[in-house]
Design a protein around this motif. Structure first.
Motif, PDB file in Angstrom:
ATOM      1  N   ASP A 292     -38.533 -10.999   2.496  1.00  0.00           N
ATOM      2  CA  ASP A 292     -37.006 -12.577   2.107  1.00  0.00           C
ATOM      3  C   ASP A 292     -36.253 -11.463   1.347  1.00  0.00           C
ATOM      4  O   ASP A 292     -36.073 -10.925   1.167  1.00  0.00           O
ATOM      5  N   LEU A 293     -34.649 -11.596   2.156  1.00  0.00           N
ATOM      6  CA  LEU A 293     -33.972 -10.948   1.826  1.00  0.00           C
ATOM      7  C   LEU A 293     -33.065 -11.303   0.647  1.00  0.00           C
ATOM      8  O   LEU A 293     -33.541 -12.532  -0.334  1.00  0.00           O
ATOM      9  N   ASP A 294     -33.260 -10.202   0.086  1.00  0.00           N
ATOM     10  CA  ASP A 294     -32.729 -10.542  -1.923  1.00  0.00           C
ATOM     11  C   ASP A 294     -30.813 -10.655  -1.926  1.00  0.00           C
ATOM     12  O   ASP A 294     -29.992 -10.682  -0.809  1.00  0.00           O
ATOM     13  N   ALA A 295     -30.740 -11.958  -2.468  1.00  0.00           N
ATOM     14  CA  ALA A 295     -29.305 -12.980  -2.763  1.00  0.00           C
ATOM     15  C   ALA A 295     -28.769 -12.549  -1.247  1.00  0.00           C
ATOM     16  O   ALA A 295     -28.109 -12.347  -0.874  1.00  0.00           O
TER      17      ALA A 295
ATOM     18  N   ASP B 220     -33.331 -15.862   5.943  1.00  0.00           N
ATOM     19  CA  ASP B 220     -33.337 -15.130   5.360  1.00  0.00           C
ATOM     20  C   ASP B 220     -35.259 -14.531   4.677  1.00  0.00           C
ATOM     21  O   ASP B 220     -34.792 -13.950   4.196  1.00  0.00           O
TER      22      ASP B 220
ATOM     23  N   LYS C 171     -38.357  -9.258  -7.753  1.00  0.00           N
ATOM     24  CA  LYS C 171     -36.736  -9.550  -7.050  1.00  0.00           C
ATOM     25  C   LYS C 171     -36.384  -8.300  -7.731  1.00  0.00           C
ATOM     26  O   LYS C 171     -36.335  -8.373  -8.962  1.00  0.00           O
TER      27      LYS C 171
HETATM   28 CA    CA Z   1     -33.845 -14.629  -0.127  1.00  0.00          CA
END
Ligand code: CA
Ligand code: TTP
Ligand code: CA
Length: 693
Positions: A49-52, A170, A280
């Motif tokens: 999962d991509l951060d922000a 994402d 995260k």
């Molecule tokens: Ca994300």
């Protein structure tokens, strides 16, 4: 981080050695790892999962330094906040003025928008003031999402070893099992066998390893009865290899595209997803088998995949608890009684860390949607048409990427949804098979649908308008038109060895294939069928996952509309809703049905050797299995013909209806290629053909 397990060899005669000479896993179980079997106890699944994400997209685009606080703005709300900004206490619920007070150096970057009359979206200055005339475009994020996905696929070995499922804009799931298997055999040739006595149920030897180096991974604490001194078994080694693979993927994403992401690695999707959110940003969490119970018991079950929405609420209400721990005490019989057999059993397993759902590499889009909410409402056809122009441009640019110009993929229906007060109504029209799909044609269809809505007299004031395309299919490429495949009537039957009318007279007792699905209690079957479609987020261009929520009213309105518009009537579970599919389910199933009486007109697609057959329930006869697609396309063409023939210009639209009967709800989706909208199921008894516009 916990210390790595140590491992020492002791005298071969000691009882401790005897205990650990064998692994808990068998040769057979190991072999199922190679096939990415969902029941393999050694499987390794990752969730990335991509951060922000939107915030990172803007940082990469603008070249913002990594420690600069930045948030993505949509009208008056914040929809993504980078990690440096989160240190100031910012989140999606904080109003912009408050956010700027808390963090004066915050960059608020507004999302790109389509301006009325423009041919393309752009980043406009002061667009936050233009809510009335602009529409949000998520294209920039969609494009970055595609680049990241393409890189992930490039880094991993080719299919079928590679199994990647795009789960939302994402995030992806990776089934690493087959790749892990390959690495295990390379590193530990002992695993190649053969099994003692050639018996695959024999247990494997223990891993000849003294310690596992988990590098910088976050390791979740072990279950109570486990200790780090326990020797590793092959499941631990498999997780370690999976974790190395994920680290490489994450490094590549950062090196090449400058994005950070977090990941969870575990034995199934549910645990992997919980794992990626555990620490995260920019880290990966491994949940080993021996840590699963400990890990899960700290959660509210509403955090679990598929339990975030209405189903979760229902469970909380029924059992008066929202924790995994609390629910573990409920016997399976009670779960089943309360929730139905399927849901009950599923829930029972899931809170025990079991989830056999597969990583589904399908990546093709099934529908696309473009929408806008109006504050204030709009009141005229002209204004509506101007928005339709933008929707069509928005959708068409995505169609081009889908290969519609080369006829690789094409949609079959266009749907218009319009909201008046609390009522959302839909109109649908088929997209003619014979013509190229282009912008003007879509615009004309859309305008027609709006004209029908207006003619119904219930269009204004309109608070939300959306256009979607549905029923995407692979287009016919090359020069074979439908008719090129067809041979007619008795000649065809003779060649296939299919009995003629004289000797197969009445209707067969065998239910048509698409009627043979198990009918469940109508809850979870429906729920899962829909989830299954929607977890392949890339199938739809309204990329949402089940955690998706709108904390801020202003942001909510636009995000919901720009990405996804569930009509109020559909806001119960299933948690994802596809307006296109819903209209199908609501549509009269009674157009142009071919009956056994006229079946000599039915063309049969010939193949030189007919091995398998399938039963076409519309022709009431068996046909070669390989021709299913073409045959259904033929029905589709016939249905369209029939519609064209017996309907006026308004015939394509359907009146808004009451909810469809359960049996015709979306779990019927995807049954067959070429099945036209409204033909998904037959009419229920007593259900009338619906009046057109
Ligand atoms: Ca994300
Ligand atoms: P998320 O993955 O939920 O959040 P995130 O990537 O911003 O942050 P995290 O590091 O915690 O994963 O959502 C992905 C993108 O989807 C997010 O960047 C913006 C968009 N989004 C909205 O527009 N509205 C919402 O309510 C949510 C949850 C996400
Ligand atoms: Ca996400």
């Amino acid at each position: 981080m916990s210390s790595p397990p140590s491992f020492t060899f002791s005298s071969p005669t000691s009882s401790a050695t005897r205990r650990r000479r064998k692994s808990a896993f068998t040769y057979k179980q190991l072999s199922t790892l190679a096939a990415s079997s969902t029941s393999c106890p050694l499987r390794v699944i990752a969730h990335v999962d991509l951060d922000a994400f939107y915030a990172q997209c803007e940082m990469v685009r603008l070249g913002v330094p990594p420690d600069q606080p930045l948030a993505v703005q949509q009208w008056q709300g914040l929809i993504a906040i980078n990690y440096p900004a989160r240190k100031f206490g910012l989140n999606r619920h904080v109003p912009i003025t408050e956010a700027k007070k808390l963090c004066p150096e915050l960059i608020c970057q507004h999302v790109a928008t389509w301006r009325e009359g423009d041919a393309k979206w752009a980043y406009h200055e002061d667009s936050f003031k233009e809510m009335a005339t602009h529409k949000v475009s998520l294209d920039p994020y969609r494009l970055e999402s595609r680049r990241i996905l393409a890189l992930i696929k490039e880094v991993l070995p080719a299919a079928p070893v590679q199994r990647v499922e795009k789960a939302s804009i994402d995030e992806v799931f990776l089934d690493l099992s087959a790749q892990v298997y390959r690495t295990l055999l390379e590193r530990y040739p002992i695993l190649k066998g053969p099994a003692p006595y050639d018996d695959p149920t024999e247990h494997l030897p223990r891993p000849p390893t003294t310690a596992l180096d988990w590098a910088a991974d976050a390791l979740v604490d072990l279950d109570k009865e486990e200790t780090e001194e326990d020797e590793p078994d092959w499941d631990d080694v498999a997780m370690l290899i999976g974790s190395e693979i994920v680290r490489n993927v994450r490094n590549a994403i950062f090196e090449k595209l400058k994005y950070t992401c977090s990941a969870g690695i575990s034995r199934n999707k549910m645990l992997a997803k919980l794992g990626s959110a555990h620490q995260k940003p920019n880290s990966q969490t491994v949940i080993r088998n021996r840590a699963v119970q400990q890990f899960l018991s700290s959660f509210k079950f509403t955090k679990i995949r598929n339990l975030g929405g209405k189903l979760g609420d229902e469970v909380v209400a029924a059992f008066k608890t929202d924790t995994v721990q609390g629910l573990l005490e409920v016997p399976i019989e009670r779960l089943k009684k309360q929730l139905g057999d399927d849901t009950g059993s599923w829930l029972y397993s899931v809170i025990r860390g079991e989830d056999t759902s597969e990583v589904n590499p399908r990546t093709q889009i099934k529908s696309m949607l473009s929408a806008k909410s109006f504050r204030p409402s709009i009141n005229s056809f002209e204004v509506g048409v101007r928005w339709l122009r933008i929707f069509v441009a928005d959708i068409f640019s995505r169609l081009v990427e889908e290969g519609v110009l080369e006829n690789k993929r094409r949609p079959k229906t266009v749907n218009l949804h319009h909201r008046q007060g609390a009522q959302t109504r839909s109109k649908q029209a088929p997209i003619s098979m014979g013509k190229a799909v282009d912008e003007d044609m879509l615009f004309d269809l859309a305008k027609n649908l709006l004209a029908q809505a207006v003619a119904d007299g219930r269009a204004w004031p309109c608070a939300n308008l959306s256009l979607s395309l549905g029923g995407f299919e692979d287009g016919i490429t090359g020069n074979k038109g439908i008719s090129g495949f067809l041979v007619r009537g008795d000649e065809a039957r003779a060649m296939l060895g299919v009995p003629g009318e004289s000797n197969d007279g009445g209707r067969t007792e065998t239910p048509p294939l698409n009627k043979r699905r198990k009918v469940d209690d109508g809850r979870i079957g429906k729920f899962f069928a829909t989830r299954h479609e929607s977890t392949g987020g890339s199938e739809r261009e309204h990329e949402l996952d089940d955690e998706f929520y709108q904390p801020n009213e202003t942001a909510a309105v636009e995000e919901e509309q720009d990405a996804f518009v569930p009509p109020p009537s559909a806001q119960r579970s299933p948690p994802s809703f596809d307006p296109a599919e819903s209209s199908k389910a609501q549509k009269s199933p009674d157009t142009g049905q071919t009956t056994p009486a006229n079946r000599e007109d039915v063309p049969v697609i010939l193949h030189p050797r007919v091995i398998d057959s399938y039963f076409c329930d519309r022709c009431q006869q068996p046909l070669p299995a390989a021709s299913t697609g073409e045959h259904e396309d033929w029905h589709f063409a016939k249905d369209l013909q029939a519609q064209d023939r017996d309907s006026s210009a308004e015939s394509a639209a359907v009146r808004p209806l009451q909810p469809a009967p359960r049996s015709s709800m979306p779990h019927n989706k995807g049954r067959g290629r070429g099945r036209p909208p409204g033909q998904t199921v037959r009419a229920e008894k007593g259900q009338k053909r619906l009046a057109f516009g």
